[in-house]
Design a protein around this motif. Structure first.
Motif, PDB file in Angstrom:
ATOM      1  N   ASP A  91       0.723  -1.292  -0.110  1.00  0.00           N
ATOM      2  CA  ASP A  91       0.037  -0.032   0.164  1.00  0.00           C
ATOM      3  C   ASP A  91       0.837   1.113  -0.079  1.00  0.00           C
ATOM      4  OD1 ASP A  91      -1.708   2.079   0.387  1.00  0.00           O
ATOM      5  OD2 ASP A  91      -2.918   1.064   1.963  1.00  0.00           O
ATOM      6  N   ILE A  92       1.104   1.733  -1.300  1.00  0.00           N
ATOM      7  CA  ILE A  92       2.165   2.975  -1.276  1.00  0.00           C
ATOM      8  C   ILE A  92       1.222   4.066  -0.700  1.00  0.00           C
ATOM      9  CG2 ILE A  92       3.176   1.992  -3.336  1.00  0.00           C
ATOM     10  CD1 ILE A  92       1.642   3.633  -5.203  1.00  0.00           C
ATOM     11  N   PHE A  93       0.133   3.994  -0.649  1.00  0.00           N
ATOM     12  CA  PHE A  93      -0.519   5.243  -0.092  1.00  0.00           C
ATOM     13  C   PHE A  93      -0.438   5.515   1.575  1.00  0.00           C
ATOM     14  CE2 PHE A  93      -2.400   4.434  -4.188  1.00  0.00           C
ATOM     15  CZ  PHE A  93      -2.381   5.789  -4.706  1.00  0.00           C
ATOM     16  N   ALA A  94      -0.103   4.332   2.093  1.00  0.00           N
ATOM     17  CA  ALA A  94       0.204   4.006   3.546  1.00  0.00           C
ATOM     18  C   ALA A  94       1.643   4.036   3.795  1.00  0.00           C
ATOM     19  CB  ALA A  94      -0.665   2.775   4.028  1.00  0.00           C
ATOM     20  N   GLY A  95       2.511   4.392   2.647  1.00  0.00           N
ATOM     21  CA  GLY A  95       3.934   4.296   2.913  1.00  0.00           C
ATOM     22  C   GLY A  95       4.391   2.967   3.166  1.00  0.00           C
ATOM     23  N   GLU A  96       3.911   1.807   2.704  1.00  0.00           N
ATOM     24  CA  GLU A  96       4.442   0.718   3.014  1.00  0.00           C
ATOM     25  C   GLU A  96       5.636   0.268   2.181  1.00  0.00           C
ATOM     26  OE1 GLU A  96       0.413  -1.728   4.359  1.00  0.00           O
ATOM     27  OE2 GLU A  96       1.338  -2.351   2.628  1.00  0.00           O
ATOM     28  N   ASN A  97       5.917   1.046   1.289  1.00  0.00           N
ATOM     29  CA  ASN A  97       7.055   1.199   0.295  1.00  0.00           C
ATOM     30  C   ASN A  97       8.172   1.941   0.806  1.00  0.00           C
ATOM     31  OD1 ASN A  97       5.348   3.313  -0.441  1.00  0.00           O
ATOM     32  ND2 ASN A  97       6.665   3.761  -2.332  1.00  0.00           N
ATOM     33  N   ARG A  98       7.999   2.652   1.976  1.00  0.00           N
ATOM     34  CA  ARG A  98       9.078   3.531   2.668  1.00  0.00           C
ATOM     35  C   ARG A  98       9.664   2.925   3.944  1.00  0.00           C
ATOM     36  NH1 ARG A  98      11.091   5.929  -1.369  1.00  0.00           N
ATOM     37  NH2 ARG A  98      12.165   6.896   0.193  1.00  0.00           N
ATOM     38  N   THR A  99       9.140   1.872   4.354  1.00  0.00           N
ATOM     39  CA  THR A  99       9.430   1.065   5.728  1.00  0.00           C
ATOM     40  C   THR A  99      11.099   0.624   5.877  1.00  0.00           C
ATOM     41  OG1 THR A  99       8.721  -1.045   4.939  1.00  0.00           O
ATOM     42  CG2 THR A  99       7.133   0.396   6.231  1.00  0.00           C
ATOM     43  N   PRO A 100      11.600   0.734   6.710  1.00  0.00           N
ATOM     44  CA  PRO A 100      13.049   0.124   6.763  1.00  0.00           C
ATOM     45  C   PRO A 100      13.157  -1.167   6.025  1.00  0.00           C
ATOM     46  CG  PRO A 100      12.508   1.250   8.684  1.00  0.00           C
ATOM     47  CD  PRO A 100      11.088   1.164   8.016  1.00  0.00           C
ATOM     48  N   GLU A 101      12.203  -2.069   6.419  1.00  0.00           N
ATOM     49  CA  GLU A 101      12.254  -3.397   5.673  1.00  0.00           C
ATOM     50  C   GLU A 101      12.216  -3.433   4.219  1.00  0.00           C
ATOM     51  OE1 GLU A 101      10.082  -2.266   8.182  1.00  0.00           O
ATOM     52  OE2 GLU A 101      10.949  -3.327   9.715  1.00  0.00           O
ATOM     53  N   PHE A 102      11.470  -2.460   3.868  1.00  0.00           N
ATOM     54  CA  PHE A 102      11.075  -2.363   2.006  1.00  0.00           C
ATOM     55  C   PHE A 102      12.323  -1.909   1.700  1.00  0.00           C
ATOM     56  CE2 PHE A 102       9.712  -1.359  -1.956  1.00  0.00           C
ATOM     57  CZ  PHE A 102       9.008  -2.378  -2.268  1.00  0.00           C
ATOM     58  N   LEU A 103      12.640  -0.790   2.421  1.00  0.00           N
ATOM     59  CA  LEU A 103      13.868  -0.189   1.503  1.00  0.00           C
ATOM     60  C   LEU A 103      15.164  -0.989   1.800  1.00  0.00           C
ATOM     61  CD1 LEU A 103      13.451   3.540   3.050  1.00  0.00           C
ATOM     62  CD2 LEU A 103      13.200   2.856   0.767  1.00  0.00           C
ATOM     63  N   ALA A 104      15.390  -1.893   2.659  1.00  0.00           N
ATOM     64  CA  ALA A 104      16.282  -2.894   2.859  1.00  0.00           C
ATOM     65  C   ALA A 104      16.268  -3.802   1.314  1.00  0.00           C
ATOM     66  CB  ALA A 104      16.280  -3.758   4.015  1.00  0.00           C
ATOM     67  N   MET A 105      14.917  -4.029   1.039  1.00  0.00           N
ATOM     68  CA  MET A 105      14.848  -4.970  -0.105  1.00  0.00           C
ATOM     69  C   MET A 105      14.986  -4.056  -1.681  1.00  0.00           C
ATOM     70  SD  MET A 105      11.674  -7.371   0.478  1.00  0.00           S
ATOM     71  CE  MET A 105      10.284  -6.087   0.609  1.00  0.00           C
ATOM     72  N   ASN A 106      14.650  -2.983  -1.516  1.00  0.00           N
ATOM     73  CA  ASN A 106      14.691  -1.891  -2.737  1.00  0.00           C
ATOM     74  C   ASN A 106      15.095  -0.591  -2.378  1.00  0.00           C
ATOM     75  OD1 ASN A 106      14.904  -0.549  -5.077  1.00  0.00           O
ATOM     76  ND2 ASN A 106      12.714  -0.809  -5.419  1.00  0.00           N
ATOM     77  N   PRO A 107      16.268   0.069  -2.320  1.00  0.00           N
ATOM     78  CA  PRO A 107      16.832   1.427  -1.808  1.00  0.00           C
ATOM     79  C   PRO A 107      15.825   2.402  -2.354  1.00  0.00           C
ATOM     80  CG  PRO A 107      18.543   0.101  -1.993  1.00  0.00           C
ATOM     81  CD  PRO A 107      17.531  -0.851  -2.585  1.00  0.00           C
ATOM     82  N   GLU A 108      15.425   2.014  -3.437  1.00  0.00           N
ATOM     83  CA  GLU A 108      14.472   3.049  -4.476  1.00  0.00           C
ATOM     84  C   GLU A 108      13.206   3.354  -3.736  1.00  0.00           C
ATOM     85  OE1 GLU A 108      14.956   3.956  -8.799  1.00  0.00           O
ATOM     86  OE2 GLU A 108      15.560   1.853  -8.594  1.00  0.00           O
TER      87      GLU A 108
END
Lengths: 211, 211
Positions: B33-50
């Motif tokens: 859920d990009i509108f809830a910022g799930e792509n900006r969590t530390p866990e997600f950023l560890a998989m894809n820094p972008e």
């Protein structure tokens, strides 16, 4: 023989000259003066409706997009990994370059250094180039920092077309008012690319084949 | 099994779902859920820094960039031509898509339809998206118009990943306030892509494999 339509100051054109120099492939170079609009003539638009350089003429076909040209030239050479996942990872960085890196970093250099502003230069564009450009540099820095020992380049241990694609605009980023002072991993990588076999700088041209 | 991190409304994520559906490859879908910022969590950023979707997890590796994922999945299938020049031409349209097409057309849809503006939406951004987006649509229209008889898709006679990449954002361009009324060749091509075997729409999800 291959014919390359190229602009001397264009980072995208430099990618292809660098690749051809490394491969030792002879080619005919046709300089396109984009500041004189030579990329917008009916003749050029018939070859590439986008009106962009570089453009590679091969077997009567005109291939556009610098990174597609790099891929075409690198296939079957050590500059493109053969393993499917490494090949895809190489393309990943090349798509990153065209989507997230070049639009900010190359645009800043083009307008601030080459066109030198003029009436069309707007503050909000400069702000956006800086934000996007530094965002891309941060992604590159973090990737290079996290590489395992011996992995000196973006994908694996050897220089690939991902490095060539990213090097072209990054090594002149400071001409677009970006500072690389805070990016030690990028600066070390730039030095490794420049020291790799067969490297040539932006001013290099093939001997005796320039039209 | 492949795991795809995907956003339901993202055109870039849809490309990969469409490819996997056409190939009939089973995969696990994780909705981000990009509108809830799930792509900006530390866990997600560890998989894809972008911090971007789609992201494909394969053999413990995380592959980013929708078009690199398409290439990886299509290699060895009929969706990627094997002849070097046709393969490069396929990539040419995919780089065009990421550099010249997606930034205008997808951004307009994202901000005008999905985020619905708000304080951050600036007139000069909308103007730029329209200019760039219509520029890209014009290039596509001219290319499709000029195709020889029997060449129904962007490269050759068969649907390739170039079509999938360009279809994803183009078929919903009107949600970003673009009108396709003046682009008959694009509209006919959209219909051909939608009629091709194994087509699924943006709402399609794999059965029983959604996390």
């Amino acid at each position: 023989m291959l014919t390359l339509y190229s602009s001397g100051s264009s980072g995208n054109s430099y990618k292809v000259r660098l690749m051809l120099a490394k491969l030792g492939r002879p080619f005919r170079l046709i300089e396109v003066d984009i500041f004189a609009g030579e990329n917008r003539t009916p003749e050029f638009l018939a070859m590439n409706p986008e009106g962009r350089v570089p453009l590679l003429a091969v077997d009567g076909h005109f291939l556009a997009e610098s990174n597609a040209i790099l891929f075409y030239l690198a296939e079957g050479t050590g500059f493109l990994p053969q393993a499917p996942l490494e090949k895809a990872e190489t393309l990943r960085w090349m798509f990153f370059e065209q989507h997230s890196h070049e639009p900010g970093i190359a645009a800043a250099r083009f307008w601030l250094r080459q066109v030198r502003g003029g009436r069309d230069l707007r503050t909000h564009d400069v702000d956006r180039w800086m934000e996007e450009g530094y965002g891309a540099l941060n992604v590159m820095e973090r990737h290079l920092e996290s590489r395992p020992e011996g992995s000196d380049f973006f994908v694996g241990a050897q220089l690939t077309i991902a490095d060539i694609a990213l090097y072209a605009h990054t090594h002149v980023a400071e001409e677009g008012d970006f500072s690389l002072a805070g990016f030690p991993a990028i600066r070390a990588w730039l030095a490794r690319v420049a020291a790799a076999p067969g490297h040539v700088d932006m001013a290099w041209r093939p001997q005796g084949a320039t039209a």
